[in-house]
Design an enzyme around this catalytic site. Sequence first.
Site, PDB file in Angstrom:
ATOM      1  N   GLU A  32      28.973  -0.496  66.444  1.00 48.51           N
ATOM      2  CA  GLU A  32      29.315  -1.020  65.107  1.00 48.51           C
ATOM      3  C   GLU A  32      30.633  -1.770  65.213  1.00 48.51           C
ATOM      4  OE1 GLU A  32      29.034   1.572  61.672  1.00 48.51           O
ATOM      5  OE2 GLU A  32      27.319   2.638  62.561  1.00 48.51           O
ATOM      6  N   GLU A  65      28.350   8.670  64.179  1.00 47.32           N
ATOM      7  CA  GLU A  65      29.652   9.079  63.631  1.00 47.32           C
ATOM      8  C   GLU A  65      29.682  10.593  63.358  1.00 47.32           C
ATOM      9  OE1 GLU A  65      31.036   6.386  60.521  1.00 47.32           O
ATOM     10  OE2 GLU A  65      31.193   4.775  61.975  1.00 47.32           O
TER      11      GLU A  65
HETATM   12  O1  AHR Z   1      28.045  -0.020  58.691  1.00 49.58           O
HETATM   13  C1  AHR Z   1      28.313   0.739  57.563  1.00 49.58           C
HETATM   14  C2  AHR Z   1      28.691   2.178  57.902  1.00 49.58           C
HETATM   15  O2  AHR Z   1      29.886   2.186  58.619  1.00 49.58           O
HETATM   16  C3  AHR Z   1      27.727   2.913  58.792  1.00 49.58           C
HETATM   17  O3  AHR Z   1      26.679   3.475  58.091  1.00 49.58           O
HETATM   18  C4  AHR Z   1      28.592   3.976  59.402  1.00 49.58           C
HETATM   19  O4  AHR Z   1      28.158   4.372  60.665  1.00 49.58           O
HETATM   20  C5  AHR Z   1      29.964   3.346  59.417  1.00 49.58           C
HETATM   21  O5  AHR Z   1      30.931   4.183  58.907  1.00 49.58           O
END
Ligand code: AHR
Length: 514
Positions: free
Chosen positions: A318, A195
């Site tokens: 994610e 991110e």
């Molecule tokens: O999964 C939780 C968080 O969500 C992670 O650390 C981040 O990459 C995302 O914003």
Amino acid sequence: MKKEIIITTLFFFISFFYLSAQNRVTINADLGQDTISRHIYGHFSEHLGRCIYGGFFVGEDNTKIPNEKGVRKDVLEALRALKVPNLRWPGGCFADTYHWKDGIGPKSERPTIVNTWWGGVTEDNSFGTHEFLNMCEMLDAEPYLSANVGSGTVQEMAEWIQYVNHDGVSPMADLRRKNGREKPWAVKYWGVGNEAWGCGGNMTPEYYSDIYRQYVTFMADWTNSGGLYRIASGASSGDYNWTEVLMKNIKHNMLDGVALHHYSVIDWSNKGSATDFSEKQYFEIMDRAFEMEELIERHTTIMDQYDPEEKIDLIVDEWGGWYDVEPGTNPGFLYQQNTMRDAMIAGMTLNIFNNHCDRVKMANLAQTINVLQAVILTDEEKMLLTPTYHVMKMYNVHHDALMLPLTVKSDSYKYDDQELPAISASASTDKMGVTHISLVNIDATQSKKLELAIYGKNFSSVTGEILHSDKLQDHNTFSDPERIKPIGFSEFELMDNGISVTLPPFSVVVLACK
Ligand code: AHR
């Protein structure tokens, strides 16, 4: 009866069967081209809340909770049954604060680290590179390491690669041996930051593209096994400009995968309870989960423009549902329960990934244990498997199977003046020649009668499994851990050219056809 009359009557019935069906999935069983990578079924384990400590790892000296080298035995058993193909670590946001050298060597000499992103807790670094990579070996899962770009250095990353992958004589390989590991682990998957647009450094895509190029230049391939697989930190949901700039500015021989993160969340400032929700909130979450289809299509359209030969993959590293934490728990630990609603997110999303397996080659559910849409929850020595776990397990028949192209004609699931397709589906044929069809009905109240029209293959036997419960809010608890689990399913009929199925409301079904 005359022959003509019999033929006409048969024709009438067959036409009726196929044309009158409101819900229809048409599968071309002989037109499969793309393989569903098992890596689509990957998981994510961050130093966040009780994912690592208490979830995976309880320490080698723990006499209360049975463990193998500090890793919970019950968790190992459950994740082996899931056939976890890959595991992403150490973050997430945590990754861009993590300095891997703090997590190697004698544990008594490891420095502590304050987890600034997640609850401000102090960790003792007792779970580090060796513990993680050895655990992946125990699980037979490929490690996916997320390297620190936001607060690390090029040298730190290059040395990590040398430490885990170099078989010869070198400063880092020698250090690894000194720390007790002779052979390298041959880690293939590397995330270059996480991110980068946010917790990974608040960069612009132009700036990150340059940084990415710099880091990748020094990622020597020590593996002797086909090279490293380099993944660029990707867009958040619909940030298409991010993908476009990366595809334009990064040389394609430096890039194997571009990431994408998408969470199913109603409203970031008011996420709502994981277990106490209305049908309206359920619909909204389904809507957010369904967006994955559009996101993949739009991001891949951009990728196609710059990479028409589809050499670069889309990695959804994610995804999952995100709600308020369970009452009374640390807000920074992201601990949430997991209901039938989450099973619906999982079933629908995995169908989307399967159907886009030409570009989507890896995905990671966030997160494995005790965090967000977890497959496992633990409470000291107790452990339970969530409805999401069961969907992931039912779907593991698709791992590395040949995806069968299909079209879905579905009734709408309506709420107020909004609607979504009620049914989603995906299908594949495995190496043994068995065809699996996964079906999801997200409608909260209506069962759906559905015709599966299958061309190019005939089946003589079908078996099925279903995940369903009485209420959408139902979930497994430590006092009732098996309330929701898959059971045999028989609400179908094998016909000449297909299968007629009835899906109960909010259910996930997998059929095995031979
Ligand atoms: O999964 C939780 C968080 O969500 C992670 O650390 C981040 O990459 C995302 O914003």
